[in-house]
Design a protein around this motif. Structure first.
Motif, PDB file in Angstrom:
ATOM      1  N   LEU A  30      45.700  30.516  43.850  1.00 22.60           N
ATOM      2  CA  LEU A  30      45.047  31.588  43.085  1.00 22.60           C
ATOM      3  C   LEU A  30      44.904  31.187  41.622  1.00 22.60           C
ATOM      4  N   TYR A  83      41.976  28.736  41.238  1.00 20.53           N
ATOM      5  CA  TYR A  83      40.666  29.393  41.208  1.00 20.53           C
ATOM      6  C   TYR A  83      40.429  30.080  39.861  1.00 20.53           C
ATOM      7  N   SER A  84      41.453  30.766  39.365  1.00 18.98           N
ATOM      8  CA  SER A  84      41.304  31.498  38.111  1.00 18.98           C
ATOM      9  C   SER A  84      41.083  30.544  36.936  1.00 18.98           C
ATOM     10  N   ALA A 112      38.942  33.791  43.823  1.00 18.35           N
ATOM     11  CA  ALA A 112      40.317  34.243  43.581  1.00 18.35           C
ATOM     12  C   ALA A 112      40.527  35.636  44.166  1.00 18.35           C
ATOM     13  N   SER A 116      41.443  37.203  36.428  1.00 15.65           N
ATOM     14  CA  SER A 116      40.178  36.971  37.131  1.00 15.65           C
ATOM     15  C   SER A 116      39.261  38.185  37.050  1.00 15.65           C
TER      16      SER A 116
END
Length: 296
Positions: free
Chosen positions: A68, A71-72, A80, A105
């Motif tokens: 996560l 992705y962020s 995310a 996010s």
């Protein structure tokens, strides 16, 4: 070995090494998975990290947080959010690290661009984050996430307000709760329903701000609802348990004045072959005196 590859950002070689472990019948342990996921994040190979999560039978929370975060950090906020939902679907409860990543996010995504489906999904995600902090007893952070939501341009809904007003009540942020409550209709066109009103009554009652609670009950259309009685009884019981009898009596009187007081319960105590009867409205000091007199 994989840790060494990770430090040198050689993700493909680390992946080959993991494949070799699987082919030889060895299941990579948690440390191996974390090392691999961190390598993917640092090298920007997030999709490889995602494949690792998919291969894992039961990824740990640390594993979810690692990908996560990747992705962020790479500003792939939509993925995310999707992965966050998958994590919850698989029964993994987020911790405060998870929530902080998803807050970042959501803030990075900004408002939903007008698509109703996207707006609903984003609002649900914000609600889950606010609830997550509140559920872990971090009520002030829950309120802070709500404020981040408003700044991001995302519109709250009725559930948002129930969660954040409950957090305000539990953390003693009464004035903040009132401010948020008053903004519902004026700024967000969200109706103030029973649950929202009782959150504020609860906050005011526990803060000893009885006059304001009384004013709110007078103007709300739900004063005959049993939930209002339960909220006021909670305040009365709290003060009684703390030995603050005057405040407890004020709450009970207000319940009577507003006609939300149910018939009091009764207790019986046997004393010297007699039954002494007390009701729930008796002052505790009077009860003690009455019982002691019966035993002289």
């Amino acid at each position: 070995m994989i840790g060494g590859y990770r430090q040198n950002h050689v993700t493909e070689k680390a992946m080959d090494y993991m494949h070799g472990m699987w082919h030889q019948g060895f299941e990579p342990d948690e440390v191996t998975h974390i090392n691999m996921l961190v390598a993917c994040v640092k090298s920007g190979d997030i999709e490889i990290g995602r494949r690792i999560i998919d291969w894992m039978v039961c990824p740990s929370l640390s594993s979810w947080n690692a990908i996560l975060s990747g992705y962020s950090q790479n500003e792939n906020h939509n993925e995310a959010i999707k992965l966050f939902r998958e994590m919850q679907f698989r029964g993994v409860q987020p911790d405060c690290t998870t929530l902080a990543i998803i807050v970042s996010s959501c803030a990075g995504m900004g408002p939903s661009g007008g698509r109703k489906t996207d707006a609903l999904e984003n609002t649900v995600t914000w609600n889950e984050m606010i609830h997550g902090y509140a559920q872990n007893g971090r009520n002030e952070e829950a309120v802070s996430v709500y404020k981040d939501m408003i700044v991001s341009g995302e519109e709250p809904n009725g559930i948002t307000f129930v969660v954040v007003l409950t957090a305000c009540s539990h953390s003693g942020l009464v004035d903040t709760g009132i401010e948020i409550f008053n903004s519902m209709k004026l700024e967000h066109s969200v109706d103030q329903l029973l649950d929202h009103n009782t959150c504020i009554i609860d906050a005011l009652g526990h803060a000893g701000r009885f006059h304001e609670a009384e004013v709110l009950i007078d103007r709300m259309p739900y004063k005959d609802d049993p939930t209002v009685r339960e909220v006021l009884l909670s305040s009365s019981n709290m003060y009684s348990s703390l030995g603050r009898w005057e405040e407890a009596k004020v709450v009970r009187k207000m319940m009577g004045d507003k006609q939300v007081l149910k018939n009091p319960g009764y207790s019986w105590v046997e004393s010297k072959n007699r039954m002494e009867v007390f009701d729930a409205d008796d002052d505790i000091r009077m009860v003690v005196d009455k019982f002691q007199a019966a035993n002289i």
